[in-house]
Design a protein around this motif. Structure first.
Motif, short mmCIF file in Angstrom:
data_model
loop_
_atom_site.label_atom_id
_atom_site.label_comp_id
_atom_site.label_asym_id
_atom_site.label_seq_id
_atom_site.Cartn_x
_atom_site.Cartn_y
_atom_site.Cartn_z
N GLY A 90 0.64 -1.26 0.38
CA GLY A 90 -0.02 -0.48 -0.41
C GLY A 90 1.07 1.24 -0.10
N GLY A 121 0.32 -3.51 6.78
CA GLY A 121 -0.57 -2.00 5.80
C GLY A 121 -0.23 -1.28 5.93
N LEU A 177 -5.84 -2.63 0.75
CA LEU A 177 -4.63 -3.75 1.63
C LEU A 177 -5.45 -4.65 1.57
CD1 LEU A 177 -4.37 -1.45 3.80
CD2 LEU A 177 -2.64 -1.25 2.71
#
Lengths: 268, 653
Positions: free
Chosen positions: B416, B454, B474
């Motif tokens: 991410g 994430g 994510l």
């Protein structure tokens, strides 16, 4: 790289005489809320802090060669806990070779309780130490019964006396407990050797009891729902652990144990 | 103030892990509460076993207890079973040293190490009987202070705190104590609370949220302005110039029950200038200040002797970068005290052969796993985040580790990240598979564990403008890596809950309007939110909806350059134009060197504060200042004269 040679490792453990320190200690005050496992870790740190030459096991993860007696339940106090420590330095008569000790000083047996107590948390006190040579049966195998005191909160003494009589008159007391995730029921009546009221006050009633440690350790907390359902247990103290030799009960280590008031003054 | 112990003791048989509440640690100071000493209850808003090892709290307690004008005790947030006992028996929250009521202290200090603990701060204040909102507190109530990394964006907690302490606390707690002592001596007369807060606002590093007005235009912040002319427009953090002056903790606490990081900790340096763009710690703790190697060695040796621990961790943000690492490690190994049994652990390993060599020296015979953090799957992504490690660097380090007997590698990655494409994400699986192949040639059982988190953008980093990936995105990316590693039994994938990243992101870059949200979550039972079994994303969504706020506005939205960020008036050392430039450089794929050994690019951390790096070595460690991806000679040739202010030698002694 492999680990550096460990001077405390027993190179030929089968050829050598085993030197054991049998330690009797107490646990009281705030520290009673630590677990048996916590206490084992406190001892490991105390060995390193005091410089006591404790023998170590071999293998990838050497551990101190110690053997603990029966586990004391979390929250209980005790004036009779035991620990066997295998030391790597052979003791001179009534004296421990100080080669591996802090500052290289030779220590006499009389100094050891204080040395270890200072390295342990407040509330844990070494009362006596005895040297033994050669292997002995482990404390867990030896101890067959324990003597305890315990309190039941907010209980009337007259009610307590009646409950004790009723309990001792019963022929069986089926008790259910959780063991390894399963419900187990057994009869604890044969495990109760002795039970009596010894004190009462604003807190409730104090009992003394002697309970079997074989085939399993029966705890005072198991008597509470029988004696006074819906009441809470107060402080419980292990007074003695007993072994049986030739029909007579002995403590694993004879000593003039310092009674609890002295210990409690230091604790908490 | 008297001890509550007789009322606490009967509750302990009813709760799990009662040893959390007894104190008694070796090294604990039982302070002498004088009538005019400012008393601090220093809290870590999580369980005892998470909070006890926190070095910040231990340092500050020691520093305060050494002063004539202050005393300090510690407290932690009780687990829900204990909290309900305290509430039903009317026993207030207590400290561990003397079991006094936290609400009776002059100051309650919270370490905000992470965002998900914020509801525990409310829980702790409530259990202490202290009004939650600062505006409801009266003169006799404690002053609530927060510090720690997360407090560099304290705005979501603005309603609940009186003072935010920014940066290194060693000197700052003394300055605060001095002001509060005058107040305590005067008897805290009616109406004096506001006056003392105004006085605290004059101290560098003290931010008083209630002395600022925040106005909005629609969803956006229009202005953040001090209410009074003597209150600074921008609050600067505090920085301790030389760690050698602060050899704390001198007596690290040894807990009686099991805690995380249960070993001796010695901080070898503070700050990091590797410039990893996702890393808030590396941005807000600059510059680098090394502890003299001899001081590190004596802290290790004295610490092991005193505590009885057989393991020591050398802490910092990148310990292999410590100039004195080799001499410190050699001295620790040679110490006769340890008999060769002491384990030295090095957190945050650098990805290079030097580090593996170091790990080889310090590890004992049991060498199971080694951890590296490449953070991203492709070189392109690693340039974006300025983690300048080539694939070959990783393979070299892994080869070296397997050949020296390690069997398992653990690799940390983020997903991410800005501009991340699916091929960057799936490349994580390829890197891991290649590492397994390298391992197989040395060990039949070689395996690799991939730990995937994430990415959550944080305040005061170049990525503070970046819109975080949604939980769905994510999860999708985690799914890509799962799919790509599924058929390789030697690659073991672990990932963090994408839902928890949403709340972390919300609070990390939130503003004052989130105070009502945090309170709503707490009032609906949302405590211990960083614990999987207690975390509840629905509670947060409900709280946002109830307050008419949009999750997307705070979490997934990209910020513009001209937007007023909620932490605009907080200065963490870095110029905002430096951060913006670094953000632009990032998107262009340009790396930035480690300024310890290359010319100063004036991020602001040294120049704004009149401090310098304190680094014992004039040359970068083996492996380069930023992996081999960076040509230091070339950088120096371009601008050889413009050197960073580096203090050579061990710093003032």
């Amino acid at each position: 790289m492999t680990a550096a040679p460990n001077p405390h490792a027993d190179a030929n453990k089968h050829d050598r005489v085993i030197h054991v320190l049998r330690v009797r200690y107490s646990k009281a005050g705030k520290v009673r809320f630590t677990s048996h496992r916590d206490v084992a870790r406190m001892w490991e740190r105390a060995f390193r802090r005091s410089g006591l030459p404790v023998a170590r096991t071999e293998g990838f993860t050497p551990r101190p060669r110690v053997s603990f007696g029966l586990a004391l339940p979390t929250g209980y106090e005790s004036v009779g806990e035991y620990l066997d420590i295998v030391v790597s330095a052979p003791p001179a008569p009534n004296e421990l070779d100080g080669a591996g000790l802090a500052n290289g000083r030779r220590l006499t047996a009389a100094e050891l309780p204080e040395l270890l107590t200072d390295a342990l948390p407040v509330g844990i006190e070494v009362q006596a130490i005895e040297f033994r040579v050669g292997r002995t049966a482990s404390l867990q195998e030896l101890v067959t019964r324990c003597r305890w005191t315990f309190e039941i909160r907010d209980l009337d003494e007259a009610v307590a006396h009646v409950a004790v009589t009723k309990l001792l008159d019963s022929t069986s007391i089926p008790t259910t407990r959780q063991h390894k995730g399963k419900q187990r029921t057994d009869d604890i009546r044969p495990a109760i050797y002795h039970l009596t009221v010894i004190d009462s006050g604003a807190y409730g009633v104090k009992f003394e009891t002697e309970l079997a440690a074989k085939p399993r350790v029966v705890r005072p907390s198991e008597l509470v729902p029988v004696l006074a359902p819906a009441h809470e247990m107060g402080v419980a103290v292990r007074i003695k652990q007993l072994t049986e030799q030739e029909g007579a009960a002995h403590e694993p280590l004879m000593c003039n144990a310092t009674p609890a008031p002295y210990v409690q003054a230091r604790a908490s | 103030m008297t001890t509550l112990w007789p009322r606490i003791e009967p509750l302990l048989p009813r709760v799990q892990k009662p040893a959390r509440y007894i104190g008694l640690e070796d090294g604990m100071v039982v302070p002498d509460h004088g009538a005019h000493k400012v008393s601090w209850a220093v809290m870590y808003p999580d369980t005892y076993e998470i909070g006890l090892p926190n070095q910040g709290i231990q340092i500050l307690c020691e520093v305060l207890n050494e002063r004539d004008d202050a005393v300090a005790e510690r407290a932690y947030t009780p687990w829900p079973d204990m909290a309900s006992q305290l509430r039903s028996c009317n026993v207030p929250l207590f400290t561990l040293e003397t079991h006094r009521a936290v609400g009776d202290f002059d100051v309650i200090g919270f370490n905000l190490a992470a965002e998900l603990v914020y509801t525990n701060v409310l829980e702790s204040l409530d259990l202490a009987g202290v009004p939650l909102r600062q505006q409801d507190r009266v003169d006799t109530d404690p002053i609530v202070v927060v510090g720690g990394h997360a407090s560099f964006n304290p705005e979501p907690m603005a309603d609940f705190v009186d003072v935010v302490a920014l940066g290194d606390g060693e000197e700052l707690v003394g300055d605060i104590s001095q002001v509060l002592q005058g107040w305590k001596r005067s008897g805290k007369p009616s109406g004096s609370r506001q006056r003392v807060l105004r006085e605290l606002a004059q101290i560098q590093g003290c931010y008083i949220p209630s002395l600022y007005d925040v106005t909005y235009e629609g969803d956006h912040i229009a202005a953040i302005e001090p209410k009074f002319s003597d209150v600074p427009e921008v609050v600067y953090k505090r920085t301790v110039a030389d760690l050698a002056d602060w050899p704390y903790p001198k007596n690290q606490l040894v807990p009686l029950s099991e805690v995380v990081h249960d070993r001796l900790n010695v901080e070898v340096f503070r700050g990091c200038t590797r410039g990893c763009r996702f890393c808030q710690a590396g941005m807000i703790t600059r510059p680098v200040r090394e502890r003299p190697a001899e001081q590190v060695s004596s802290l290790i040796s004295n610490g092991l002797r005193r505590t009885g621990y057989d393991e020591v961790t050398l802490t910092s943000l990148s310990t292999a970068d410590f100039s004195g690492i080799e001499s410190v490690v050699a001295a620790a190994i040679a110490d006769p005290l340890t008999c060769g049994d002491t384990t030295i652990s090095l957190p945050s390993l650098r990805v290079d052969a030097f580090t593996v060599g170091l790990a080889d020296k310090v590890s004992n015979a049991r060498r199971s796993g080694l951890t590296f953090a490449p953070e991203a799957g492709t070189w392109r992504m690693r340039q974006i985040i300025n983690k300048l490690i080539l694939d070959e660097d990783l393979y070299g380090a892994v080869e070296s580790a397997y050949s020296q007997g390690w069997k398992r590698m653990k690799l940390y990655f983020l997903t991410g990240l800005p501009s991340e494409m699916d091929e960057d994400t799936t490349a994580i699986a390829d890197l891991a598979a290649n590492c397994v192949e390298i391992g197989k040639s040395h060990n039949k059982k070689a395996s690799v564990t991939v730990s995937l988190g994430g990415f959550v953008p944080k305040a005061h980093t170049p990525f503070q403008w970046f819109g975080q990936n949604s939980a769905e995105e994510l999860s999708r990316k985690i799914g890509l890596v799962r799919e790509a590693t599924r058929r390789n039994p030697r690659v073991n994938l672990k990932w963090h809950d994408a839902k928890a990243s949403v709340v972390e992101g919300l609070v990390s870059r939130g503003d004052r309007r989130l105070g009502r949200v945090i309170e709503h979550v707490w009032r609906h039972g949302g405590v211990f939110q960083e614990w999987g079994e207690h975390f509840n994303l629905d509670l947060w969504h409900d709280a946002m909806a109830a307050n008419g706020l949009s999750m997307d506005f705070y979490v997934t939205r990209h910020r513009r350059e001209d937007e007023i960020l909620p932490w605009q008036h907080i200065h963490a050392g870095l110029h905002s134009d430096f951060l913006w430039q670094d953000w632009q450089d990032s998107l262009a794929g340009h790396g930035i060197p480690d300024c310890r050994w290359t010319p100063c690019y004036d991020c602001g951390a040294c120049t704004e504060y009149g401090v310098e790096h304190v680094v014992a070595s004039p040359v970068p460690p083996a492996g380069g200042s930023q992996g081999t991806g960076q040509d230091i000679a070339a950088v120096q040739a371009v601008d050889g004269a413009n050197w960073v202010p580096v203090t050579l030698g061990s710093g003032p002694s």
